[in-house]
Design a protein around this motif. Structure first.
Motif, PDB file in Angstrom:
ATOM      1  N   HIS A 294      46.542  41.227  37.986  1.00 44.41           N
ATOM      2  CA  HIS A 294      46.327  42.668  37.813  1.00 44.41           C
ATOM      3  C   HIS A 294      45.206  43.168  38.698  1.00 44.41           C
ATOM      4  CE1 HIS A 294      48.652  43.044  33.991  1.00 44.41           C
ATOM      5  NE2 HIS A 294      48.320  41.778  33.881  1.00 44.41           N
TER       6      HIS A 294
ATOM      7  N   THR B 273      52.753  41.522  45.117  1.00 42.94           N
ATOM      8  CA  THR B 273      53.657  42.635  44.819  1.00 42.94           C
ATOM      9  C   THR B 273      53.079  43.936  45.363  1.00 42.94           C
ATOM     10  OG1 THR B 273      54.197  41.438  42.812  1.00 42.94           O
ATOM     11  CG2 THR B 273      54.977  43.701  42.964  1.00 42.94           C
TER      12      THR B 273
ATOM     13  N   HIS C 253      53.778  40.193  34.503  1.00 36.24           N
ATOM     14  CA  HIS C 253      52.725  40.664  35.379  1.00 36.24           C
ATOM     15  C   HIS C 253      51.617  39.619  35.348  1.00 36.24           C
ATOM     16  CE1 HIS C 253      50.811  44.587  37.020  1.00 36.24           C
ATOM     17  NE2 HIS C 253      50.399  43.535  37.669  1.00 36.24           N
TER      18      HIS C 253
ATOM     19  N   ASN D  27      48.234  42.828  43.103  1.00 34.52           N
ATOM     20  CA  ASN D  27      49.049  42.657  41.901  1.00 34.52           C
ATOM     21  C   ASN D  27      50.147  41.663  42.212  1.00 34.52           C
ATOM     22  OD1 ASN D  27      48.520  44.647  39.524  1.00 34.52           O
ATOM     23  ND2 ASN D  27      48.094  45.778  41.415  1.00 34.52           N
ATOM     24  N   LYS D  28      50.528  40.931  41.170  1.00 29.19           N
ATOM     25  CA  LYS D  28      51.667  40.032  41.361  1.00 29.19           C
ATOM     26  C   LYS D  28      52.532  40.077  40.114  1.00 29.19           C
ATOM     27  CE  LYS D  28      54.372  36.976  43.031  1.00 29.19           C
ATOM     28  NZ  LYS D  28      55.141  37.199  44.262  1.00 29.19           N
ATOM     29  N   VAL D  29      53.806  40.346  40.322  1.00 30.34           N
ATOM     30  CA  VAL D  29      54.748  40.380  39.206  1.00 30.34           C
ATOM     31  C   VAL D  29      55.850  39.366  39.485  1.00 30.34           C
ATOM     32  CG1 VAL D  29      56.343  41.822  37.891  1.00 30.34           C
ATOM     33  CG2 VAL D  29      54.271  42.829  38.882  1.00 30.34           C
TER      34      VAL D  29
END
Ligand code: ATP
Ligand code: MG
Lengths: 326, 375, 350
Positions: free
Chosen positions: B20, B56, B17, B10-12
């Motif tokens: 996913h 993340t 966001h 995941n990367k925020v």
């Protein structure tokens, strides 16, 4: 030549490579920016930020000691002393009349100097922006004094203005009387303004010239196609488009002018009497050049000066950001 | 050469966001292509793999070792950037040698590697030049060369061809394929051009809005798209989509009706569907038959004749747009009425969420589709 | 009036020779005289002897009276053009002068002296450069020391400024980290704070570090220029991040990225800052004046000021040393004037 200049750099940088890699290992890549800003921040903090706060401390303490622990707290006394006047328009009626003379001298100096500077540099920029031969040369000529040190500038003119100087030689040759320029209050102020305008106008000329050159040529061509008169073109195109630059020049020269010290100090020493003693010289002599070092009073005066500069700086930032938006 | 495994990445960014729950496995020597529309998170995912961006959450493993906290430099990967990112103040040679110098490799070995890569990429004459003095294609080669000399465990390429003109792009595409074959290296390649994806990939990863839509071999994606998005994205020209409604489900398949057209019976298994459900009928332009006895009528709005093939942009039943891709030339002009048919074995059906309906097993090995793509 | 207006509004690119062009050139020539004239005058005067300096009316070039050594006289004698009673003129040396009568001797015939009336002789002058104006103060009055101090201050301070400013600018331009915004705000906020506002507390700090009367006390306080950080950061923002990413992939440490990538790519901006810094430091006056009270640590500017402030100003030395002070900056300007003017015009700083 170039590589010779680079050599000390390269040595220093390479020498730091190993330790820096070690530090990076230790604290991680993401914390490296702290290492980069640290040296600058340390020096900046020690010699700018911390002094800014100590200055307040000085201004609310008395005595003549430099060391904070030996200075008694006096509250707003220093400010009260500075501002104690019977009639603010008459410096001699003030308790600290030197301060007020400094302020009035500075006001006189700044108003004439800034006006002269803006007018002359605008005129020069307009001339330089015309189709002239050797433009680069002339631009450099006007710019050259900007690079000279204030001491040099003052000495160059002091030599010309002195009693047996070349200017008096001219005057006598024309049949007039020699004048000891720097010994007469009005003349001394005039030459202080003149010399500092001479020394700095090239800088503002350069900025205004850049402003003029950034006005798109096709606007002028369009105006010419419309048969617009020269005067109208100047009023309706050049001036409005140059206006933001003019404002920047105005405020910038104001800020610099209020801080003037060096060239006037060397030229006239503030004299005759206190006729050309400006506010910065007042602060300097109050703190360092008198028998009794009145650091508190100097700090209070410096804060007054700083507040004026702060207002001007904020004004300039407003103008700066306004210019970006266009 | 190396295996790579992503799990639940995941990367925020702040409050956005961007990636996913991405799971992915890349095998040794594989050429994997990330495709997806602009802004779907392809570059971000690649940069997470590279170590230029921190995930993340989730784990990145290279050869079984979790490398989340290993810096970009130490992961042993190489990256080719979209803008090439050649160091402007260094010569081509220095550009390629820079990374090796940082690894404290002996001069002679650096020299050998740089010259070998330069020979392979045919940029030997330019080794002394600065990047500014090179053409786009030459810069591209230098950028690739800079990656090659490192002999990385995985090559990461972020839209490396997108700054080239069309002709050069085709050329470089072929060279990249050749290079991959020669080096046998693991490569992860980002593009939003589905032609590049189809031609280069062993495995395509289709991304949308930071989610993996489908992973598979190019032809699998072409023949069996998991959903309407993949079906629309893979294949050129784009698949025709017609809104349809389920009439009934029977033993011979599903009978659907497209507004204004006669019902069609298609070989799908629709046990789970409820009657009158909204569906989407998909049909690739190559599969629509332009023939005199076709069951549907359409009006030609645009007729593009490319010589060897032709595209007919038609309107069917006054509302649906259908594109027909046919071999050879045709005499059809704008405004002509033509007839066409939709071969049921080539039809796709998607439910209201866009998920593809499963086809009975037999349909999987349909030969014609493969032949069509090859031609 | 109309002419004057046209003059104000015409731009480059007009055609033909116009009366306003004459005005323009007249203005520019006046400018050359006004801007260069005083400096040229100073340079000329710096070569005059003490006697030449008080000559009134002054001459532009450094003339001095020719002298000859005459047999039988220890000192060289001043040479005059003498009008003899028979109407001819002849160069003769003056032995002594009593009232309006001079005792002269013919250098070719040293044994015999003649008496000449004061108004019958005119001095023979020749162009001569009084180099001793330069050599004496450099040798006897510590000016070599001042010069050396100035060179040290300028070069060390510029070196430190360039390094720490470019490091900070890189950190602030290319990283996201906690506290970055506050640092930036502080730096921009102090862009305009001159030393004059904080000279008392800075003096305290410098005293505490024991740097009064040391060159470090001059160098360090101004080393972390906000102007420089600001200027370099603005420039570094234009360097693409992808280059830095590429270097990271190439196993470059952050420090290597800084000095092998960022510094070479920011060279134009660094050069501008270098010139600013050289100019600031070489010309710096108020702060050294406060902090340096012992003669042997004076910089040129402070030394020069002290020298000209003495009761009996020795102008012939002051002028020569002024020339020494302005020479380096003038040379730098002569070689780099195009670069300097465009650099300053584009940054709006000096
Ligand atoms: N540093 C960042 N901060 C905030 N948002 C970001 C950042 N980097 C990327 N994004 C956002 O993440 C999303 C995905 O970006 P990414 O660059 O991965 O897209 P992409 O698929 O590579 O697109 P393209 O094909 O245009 O290159 C975008 O919406 C982008 O705005
Ligand atoms: Mg991208």
């Amino acid at each position: 030549m170039e590589s010779l200049l680079q050599l000390p750099w390269a040595i220093a940088m390479r020498a730091l490579e190993y330790p820096m890699r070690g530090i990076q290992r230790l604290i991680g890549e993401r914390r490296m920016p702290y290492v980069f800003v640290l040296p600058n921040l340390l020096i900046f903090g020690t010699f700018v930020v911390v002094p800014l706060f100590i200055n307040f401390f000085y201004s609310v303490t008395g005595g003549t000691s430099l060391f904070p622990d030996q200075r008694p707290f006096v509250g707003a006394e220093q400010y009260g002393y500075l501002l104690d006047c019977e009639d603010y328009l008459k410096p001699f009626s003030c308790r600290e009349d030197q301060f007020w003379r400094g302020i009035y001298n500075t006001i006189t100096f700044v108003s004439f100097q800034v006006t002269a500077m803006v007018a002359l540099s605008l005129l020069t920029a307009i001339v330089l922006n015309r189709r002239i031969a050797a433009r680069g040369f002339f631009r450099s000529v006007f710019f050259y004094p900007v690079l000279l040190s204030p001491v040099v500038v003052a000495l160059v003119w002091k030599w010309i203005l002195q009693r047996e100087g070349v200017l008096n030689a001219f005057l006598t040759a024309l049949g007039g009387d020699g004048i000891v320029f720097l010994a007469e209050p009005q003349w001394a102020m005039f030459w202080a303004i003149f010399v500092s305008t001479w020394a700095h106008m090239g800088f503002y000329t350069l900025i205004l010239l850049a402003g003029l050159q950034s006005i798109p040529r096709d606007l002028y061509e369009a105006a010419e196609m419309d048969g617009t008169s020269h005067w109208r073109t100047f009023r309706r195109i050049t001036l409005p488009l140059l206006w933001p630059t003019m404002l920047v020049v105005l405020v910038l020269s104001l800020i610099k002018s209020v801080q003037t010290f060096d060239e006037v100090f060397v030229l006239t020493g503030g004299g005759p009497g206190t006729a050309t003693q400006l506010i910065v010289q007042y602060i300097y002599s109050t703190a360092f050049a008198t028998q009794v070092h009145n650091f508190g009073l100097a700090a209070a005066a410096a804060i007054v000066l700083g507040s004026v500069l702060l207002v001007l700086t904020l004004l300039q930032m407003r103008l700066g950001s306004g210019k970006d938006k266009d | 050469m190396a295996n790579l495994r992503l799990s639940k990445i995941n990367k925020v960014f702040g409050s956005v966001h961007v990636v996913h729950d991405v799971d992915l496995e890349v095998l040794d020597g594989e050429f994997v292509v990330f495709v997806g529309p602009s802004g779907c998170g392809k570059s971000t995912l690649l940069r997470i793999i590279a170590g230029l961006e921190k995930a993340t959450s989730g784990a990145i493993e290279i050869d079984g070792e979790v490398v989340n906290d290993v810096s970009a430099a130490e992961r042993g990967l190489a990256m080719v950037f979209q803008s090439y990112a050649l160091y402007p103040h260094m010569s081509v040679y220095q550009n390629m040698a820079f990374g090796l110098e940082n690894n404290r490799m002996p001069r002679a070995q650096i020299d050998a590697r740089v010259r070998e890569a330069a020979r392979m990429l045919r940029i030997e004459e330019y080794l002394g030049r600065k990047p500014k003095a090179l053409s786009g294609g030459q810069r591209q080669r230098v950028a690739i060369g800079r990656a090659i000399v490192r002999k990385p465990r995985v090559f990461l390429l972020d839209e490396p061809l997108s700054n080239l003109d069309a002709e050069l792009r085709v050329l470089m595409r072929a060279e990249l394929a050749g290079l991959h074959a020669r080096l046998g290296a693991t490569m992860i390649y980002v593009t939003h051009d589905q032609v590049e994806a189809m031609t280069l990939a062993d495995k395509i990863v289709v991304l949308r809005d930071g989610r993996v839509e489908q992973v598979g071999r190019p032809l699998d994606l072409y023949n069996h798209p998991a959903n309407r998005f993949v079906a629309g994205f893979i294949g050129s020209p784009k698949m025709n989509f017609l809104p349809a409604r389920l009439l009934r489900a029977g033993a011979d398949g599903l009978t659907v009706e497209v507004a204004g057209l006669a019902p069609l019976t298609l070989p799908f298994d629709g046990a789970v569907l409820s009657p009158r459900q909204e569906l989407t009928l998909g049909m690739r332009p190559t599969h629509v038959r332009h023939q005199a006895d076709g069951e549907f009528a359409g009006t030609v709005e645009v007729s593009e004749q490319l010589g060897g093939e032709s595209y007919l942009y038609c309107r069917v039943a006054g509302e649906h747009r259908v594109v027909i891709h046919a071999q050879g030339q045709s005499e059809v002009r704008r405004g002509d009425e033509i007839r066409m048919s939709f071969p049921p074995q080539h039809a796709y059906l998607f439910d209201a969420e866009g998920t593809a309906l499963p086809r009975p097993g037999a349909a999987r090995q349909t030969a014609p589709a493969a032949v069509d793509v090859a031609s | 009036m109309r002419r004057a207006i046209a003059f104000l509004t015409r731009r480059r690119g007009g055609r033909g020779w116009h009366p306003t062009d004459v005005l323009s050139y007249a203005y520019l020539v006046l400018g050359v005289v006004m801007m260069f004239g005083p400096v040229v005058w100073l340079v000329m005067c710096s070569f005059k002897t003490q006697a030449g300096l008080i000559e009134f009316p002054p001459s532009l070039l450094p003339y001095s009276q020719k002298q000859v050594v005459v047999e039988g006289y220890k000192e060289p004698l001043p040479l005059f053009e003498v009008k003899l009673p028979d109407g001819t003129t002849k160069p003769m040396a003056q032995v002594r002068r009593i009232g309006i009568i001079s005792q002269m001797v013919d250098p070719a015939n040293p044994g015999q002296t003649v008496r000449v009336r004061f108004e019958d002789r005119t001095p023979i002058r020749e162009l001569s450069f009084a180099w001793e104006n330069y050599t004496t103060p450099l040798a006897q009055f510590n000016f070599t020391r001042y010069l050396w101090n100035s060179v040290i201050v300028t070069s060390v301070a510029t070196f430190i400024t360039l390094i720490i400013n470019s490091m900070a600018a890189y950190g602030l331009a290319k990283y996201e980290f906690r506290g970055r915004t506050s640092i930036l705000i502080f730096i921009i906020g102090t862009l305009m704070i001159p030393i004059s506002v904080i000279m008392v507390p800075v003096y305290l700090v410098v005293t505490q570090f024991g740097m009064v009367n040391s060159l470090w006390g001059v160098i360090l306080p101004g080393a972390a220029t906000p102007t420089g950080v600001f200027l370099l950061r603005q420039y570094m923002l234009t360097i693409p991040d992808e280059l830095i990413d590429a270097a990271r992939m190439d196993n470059a440490s952050e420090w290597q990225i800084y000095w092998r990538l960022i510094v070479p790519l920011s060279l134009p901006a660094i050069a501008v800052l270098a010139i600013f810094s050289i100019m600031w430091r070489w010309n710096d006056f108020l702060w050294p004046l406060i902090i340096l009270t012992r003669n042997e640590v004076y910089t040129l500017q402070v030394g020069l000021n002290a020298f000209q402030g003495e009761l009996q100003v020795q102008w012939h030395f002051v002028l020569a040393m002024t020339v020494v002070t302005l020479l380096p900056i003038t040379l730098v300007f002569a070689f780099l004037q195009k670069f300097i003017t465009t650099g300053i015009a584009s940054t709006g700083m000096k």
